[in-house]
Structures are given as structure tokens and as C-alpha cells.
Design a protein around this motif. Structure first.
Motif, PDB file in Angstrom:
ATOM      1  N   GLY A  90     -65.741  67.922 146.848  1.00 55.48           N
ATOM      2  CA  GLY A  90     -65.699  68.239 148.407  1.00 55.48           C
ATOM      3  C   GLY A  90     -65.033  68.043 149.195  1.00 55.48           C
ATOM      4  O   GLY A  90     -66.468  68.000 150.822  1.00 55.48           O
ATOM      5  N   GLN A  91     -64.223  67.397 149.346  1.00 53.33           N
ATOM      6  CA  GLN A  91     -63.476  66.176 150.741  1.00 53.33           C
ATOM      7  C   GLN A  91     -62.198  67.019 151.067  1.00 53.33           C
ATOM      8  O   GLN A  91     -61.512  66.958 149.832  1.00 53.33           O
ATOM      9  CB  GLN A  91     -64.243  64.696 150.096  1.00 53.33           C
ATOM     10  CG  GLN A  91     -65.576  64.651 150.145  1.00 53.33           C
ATOM     11  CD  GLN A  91     -65.441  62.890 149.583  1.00 53.33           C
ATOM     12  OE1 GLN A  91     -64.863  61.838 149.309  1.00 53.33           O
ATOM     13  NE2 GLN A  91     -67.030  62.610 148.863  1.00 53.33           N
ATOM     14  N   SER A  92     -61.378  66.291 151.821  1.00 57.39           N
ATOM     15  CA  SER A  92     -60.865  66.293 152.114  1.00 57.39           C
ATOM     16  C   SER A  92     -59.578  64.911 151.175  1.00 57.39           C
ATOM     17  O   SER A  92     -60.519  64.239 151.044  1.00 57.39           O
ATOM     18  CB  SER A  92     -60.081  66.083 153.765  1.00 57.39           C
ATOM     19  OG  SER A  92     -59.972  65.111 154.437  1.00 57.39           O
ATOM     20  N   GLU A  93     -58.404  64.604 151.652  1.00 57.43           N
ATOM     21  CA  GLU A  93     -58.019  63.251 151.420  1.00 57.43           C
ATOM     22  C   GLU A  93     -58.931  62.455 151.535  1.00 57.43           C
ATOM     23  O   GLU A  93     -58.536  61.133 151.612  1.00 57.43           O
ATOM     24  CB  GLU A  93     -56.298  63.312 151.216  1.00 57.43           C
ATOM     25  CG  GLU A  93     -55.872  64.805 150.116  1.00 57.43           C
ATOM     26  CD  GLU A  93     -54.325  64.319 150.439  1.00 57.43           C
ATOM     27  OE1 GLU A  93     -53.696  62.955 149.761  1.00 57.43           O
ATOM     28  OE2 GLU A  93     -54.002  65.608 149.791  1.00 57.43           O
ATOM     29  N   GLY A 140     -71.277  62.678 144.562  1.00 59.37           N
ATOM     30  CA  GLY A 140     -70.354  63.594 144.628  1.00 59.37           C
ATOM     31  C   GLY A 140     -69.112  63.560 144.061  1.00 59.37           C
ATOM     32  O   GLY A 140     -68.065  64.676 143.153  1.00 59.37           O
ATOM     33  N   TRP A 141     -68.849  62.634 143.232  1.00 60.87           N
ATOM     34  CA  TRP A 141     -68.127  62.229 142.793  1.00 60.87           C
ATOM     35  C   TRP A 141     -68.396  61.795 141.046  1.00 60.87           C
ATOM     36  O   TRP A 141     -66.983  61.824 140.078  1.00 60.87           O
ATOM     37  CB  TRP A 141     -67.062  60.814 143.175  1.00 60.87           C
ATOM     38  CG  TRP A 141     -66.549  60.702 144.548  1.00 60.87           C
ATOM     39  CD1 TRP A 141     -66.788  60.996 145.184  1.00 60.87           C
ATOM     40  CD2 TRP A 141     -65.191  61.063 144.531  1.00 60.87           C
ATOM     41  NE1 TRP A 141     -66.003  61.229 146.506  1.00 60.87           N
ATOM     42  CE2 TRP A 141     -64.945  61.349 145.373  1.00 60.87           C
ATOM     43  CE3 TRP A 141     -63.852  61.816 143.455  1.00 60.87           C
ATOM     44  CZ2 TRP A 141     -63.324  61.151 146.351  1.00 60.87           C
ATOM     45  CZ3 TRP A 141     -62.711  61.839 143.677  1.00 60.87           C
ATOM     46  CH2 TRP A 141     -62.711  61.592 145.170  1.00 60.87           C
ATOM     47  N   ALA A 186     -55.224  64.730 145.950  1.00 68.70           N
ATOM     48  CA  ALA A 186     -55.650  65.335 146.639  1.00 68.70           C
ATOM     49  C   ALA A 186     -56.314  66.883 145.577  1.00 68.70           C
ATOM     50  O   ALA A 186     -57.733  67.187 146.196  1.00 68.70           O
ATOM     51  CB  ALA A 186     -54.711  66.793 146.972  1.00 68.70           C
ATOM     52  N   GLU A 187     -56.471  67.289 143.970  1.00 71.01           N
ATOM     53  CA  GLU A 187     -57.035  67.365 143.322  1.00 71.01           C
ATOM     54  C   GLU A 187     -58.214  67.213 143.038  1.00 71.01           C
ATOM     55  O   GLU A 187     -58.982  67.481 143.057  1.00 71.01           O
ATOM     56  CB  GLU A 187     -56.742  67.647 141.972  1.00 71.01           C
ATOM     57  CG  GLU A 187     -57.229  68.576 140.929  1.00 71.01           C
ATOM     58  CD  GLU A 187     -56.118  68.698 139.714  1.00 71.01           C
ATOM     59  OE1 GLU A 187     -56.499  68.814 138.616  1.00 71.01           O
ATOM     60  OE2 GLU A 187     -54.702  67.793 139.482  1.00 71.01           O
ATOM     61  N   ALA A 188     -58.471  65.573 143.087  1.00 70.21           N
ATOM     62  CA  ALA A 188     -59.979  64.952 142.768  1.00 70.21           C
ATOM     63  C   ALA A 188     -60.534  65.081 144.066  1.00 70.21           C
ATOM     64  O   ALA A 188     -61.519  65.570 144.311  1.00 70.21           O
ATOM     65  CB  ALA A 188     -59.663  63.888 142.066  1.00 70.21           C
ATOM     66  N   ALA A 197     -61.895  61.397 151.207  1.00 70.23           N
ATOM     67  CA  ALA A 197     -61.799  60.970 149.745  1.00 70.23           C
ATOM     68  C   ALA A 197     -61.584  59.579 150.202  1.00 70.23           C
ATOM     69  O   ALA A 197     -62.163  58.389 148.906  1.00 70.23           O
ATOM     70  CB  ALA A 197     -61.261  61.835 148.958  1.00 70.23           C
ATOM     71  N   ILE A 198     -60.612  59.119 150.530  1.00 71.60           N
ATOM     72  CA  ILE A 198     -59.715  57.504 150.390  1.00 71.60           C
ATOM     73  C   ILE A 198     -60.926  56.580 151.303  1.00 71.60           C
ATOM     74  O   ILE A 198     -61.397  55.998 150.967  1.00 71.60           O
ATOM     75  CB  ILE A 198     -58.480  57.467 151.330  1.00 71.60           C
ATOM     76  CG1 ILE A 198     -57.596  58.278 150.672  1.00 71.60           C
ATOM     77  CG2 ILE A 198     -57.783  55.917 151.726  1.00 71.60           C
ATOM     78  CD1 ILE A 198     -56.299  58.760 151.199  1.00 71.60           C
ATOM     79  N   ALA A 199     -61.985  57.525 152.234  1.00 70.85           N
ATOM     80  CA  ALA A 199     -62.832  56.767 153.102  1.00 70.85           C
ATOM     81  C   ALA A 199     -64.000  56.041 151.686  1.00 70.85           C
ATOM     82  O   ALA A 199     -64.753  55.367 151.731  1.00 70.85           O
ATOM     83  CB  ALA A 199     -62.781  56.886 154.516  1.00 70.85           C
TER      84      ALA A 199
END
Length: 247
Positions: free
Chosen positions: A120-123, A155-156, A113-115, A126-128
């Protein structure tokens, strides 16, 4: 593309090493050049060269200076460098594509969640993104068989933490600066723990103890904690399957 007046260049590493540097920081062309140039050096099979490896943006050679003088080896390397544009060289043959089962988030990977927020993404978003990525093994380092993989989408490009996490377990998938690291051993880290695998990056009992090689590509696909527990109990290698070759 790097300034041709600066790179590539050759530097000495002690009495028995030479380093061919393609950049002073990670870029995709420089990493590809380092991988391709190492493969080309290996194909030459020069007597006296005892070991080669590649880093994020360089190729290293360890050699016996009693049988292969520095000047001779440097001349051969300069000749090989002049033979083509290594920044646009084809990827080495024999690379493999790995699919590694991974639990994202939850108690097993508590910093997703923090990452995600830093990216700038939801969990879920981010997983996607992380499961759709197909990062390349840029280099192995820090611990035996431990891969650095990248690069992830812009973004990462999230920073490392300002303080260390005291320990993440073996198989932890961590992220920072557009890269994954898949931990070979339990270790402290300043990178954020976003996924957990059972994959064994270091297999000392095997003829080839490092299953991942620089240049391989990897996809991390999402599984449940229950599936992860089952892999740990039933698969001594910790899951993961590869195909060969890829282009």
C-alpha cells in the motif's frame, strides 16, 4: 505470549539431536527466547554437546549420546528452562549492528514497485520504510550464512509469489511475510526482489565464514547503481560495516 501448557517444550531430532521449541510460529518473544536460550546453553559448556543453533522460534542441540544420555541432557534443559522466563530474557551479548549498502528498485531489483503496491505504498515510501527499519537476524538458513531478518512493519506482511522467480543473484534482498532474506548465492525464489547488495553472506576463505549471526541487527541504506558497481569492483567483501556490541 505462548500458552505455558504448550511451550516451551523439548522434542527429539533423530538419535543425536534435541529441539527446544518456544512457539509453533515466528513471534518476536519466541525468537528472542530461542536466541537467549542458545546463548545460555553455550555458556553452560556441557560436555557432550557438540553444536548448537537457533531457528525462528527454537534452539537446537546436537550431542553425543554415548557420552551424554538423552535423559541427562533433557533434565539439564528442563532445569535451565525453569530458571527464568525466556520470553522476556535479555538479548545475548556480542551482537552487532550492520549497515549494508543497497540499490532499491530499477533494473537491479525489479520487483520493488510490485512489493510496494502490495504494502500500500509508493516506491519512494517503500524505500523510506525499508531503509528506516532495523531488522534483527532471526536465523540463518536455506544456504550457508543466509539470514532471515525481521520483523518489518505490519504493512509488509505481503504474501510470497504464486510462482518462482527462476533466479535472483547473490546479494539480492528479497521480501515477504514481514521479513527480508539476503541471498548468499544465486537461487530461485518465491520472494520479491526489492534491493540488490554486493554483500557476501558466505565467505568460505575466512576463519569465520558467516559474517552475520543470529541476533545481529541490520540497516540497509540506499545507494546508486554506480556506487554499487564501484563496491563490487573495489571491495571483495561487498561493502557493509559493523559495530560491536549492541544492547
Amino acid at each position: 505470549m505462548q500458552n505455558p501448557d504448550l511451550f516451551p517444550h523439548i522434542v527429539t531430532v533423530g538419535l543425536t539431536g534435541l529441539l527446544v521449541r518456544f512457539a509453533d510460529r515466528l513471534t518476536d518473544p519466541a525468537n528472542r527466547a530461542a536466541l537467549a536460550f542458545r546463548a545460555a546453553v553455550d555458556a553452560e559448556s556441557w560436555p557432550g554437546v557438540e553444536e548448537t543453533s537457533s531457528s525462528l522460534c527454537a534452539t537446537y542441540l546436537r550431542f553425543d549420546p554415548l557420552h551424554l544420555p538423552h535423559a541427562v541432557l533433557q533434565a539439564r534443559l528442563h532445569g535451565l528452562l525453569a530458571g527464568q522466563d525466556w520470553y522476556t530474557a535479555a538479548a545475548p551479548q556480542g551482537r552487532r549492528f550492520w549497515r549494508i549498502p543497497t540499490v532499491f528498485g530499477g533494473d537491479l531489483a525489479p520487483q520493488l514497485a510490485e512489493a510496494a503496491a502490495l504494502a500500500g505504498q509508493s516506491e519512494a515510501e517503500a524505500i523510506a520504510v525499508l531503509t528506516n527499519a532495523r531488522p534483527r537476524v532471526l536465523t540463518l538458513g536455506f544456504a550457508p550464512g543466509q539470514p532471515y531478518l525481521g520483523e518489518l512493519p505490519e504493512g509488509w506482511n505481503i504474501p510470497r509469489q504464486s510462482a518462482l522467480t527462476p533466479q535472483v543473484p547473490a546479494g539480492a534482498l528479497v521480501v515477504a511475510v514481514r521479513q527480508f532474506v539476503l541471498f548468499a548465492n544465486a537461487s530461485p525464489t518465491g520472494w520479491r526482489h526489492v534491493g540488490q547488495t554486493a554483500f557476501r553472506c558466505f565467505r568460505p576463505e575466512a576463519a569465520d565464514p558467516f559474517p552475520l549471526r543470529a541476533g545481529d541487527e541490520v540497516a540497509f541504506y540506499a545507494i546508486t547503481p554506480e556506487e554499487y558497481d564501484n563496491i563490487r569492483k573495489t571491495d571483495p567483501l561487498g561493502g557493509g560495516a559493523s559495530t560491536e556490541p549492541i544492547r
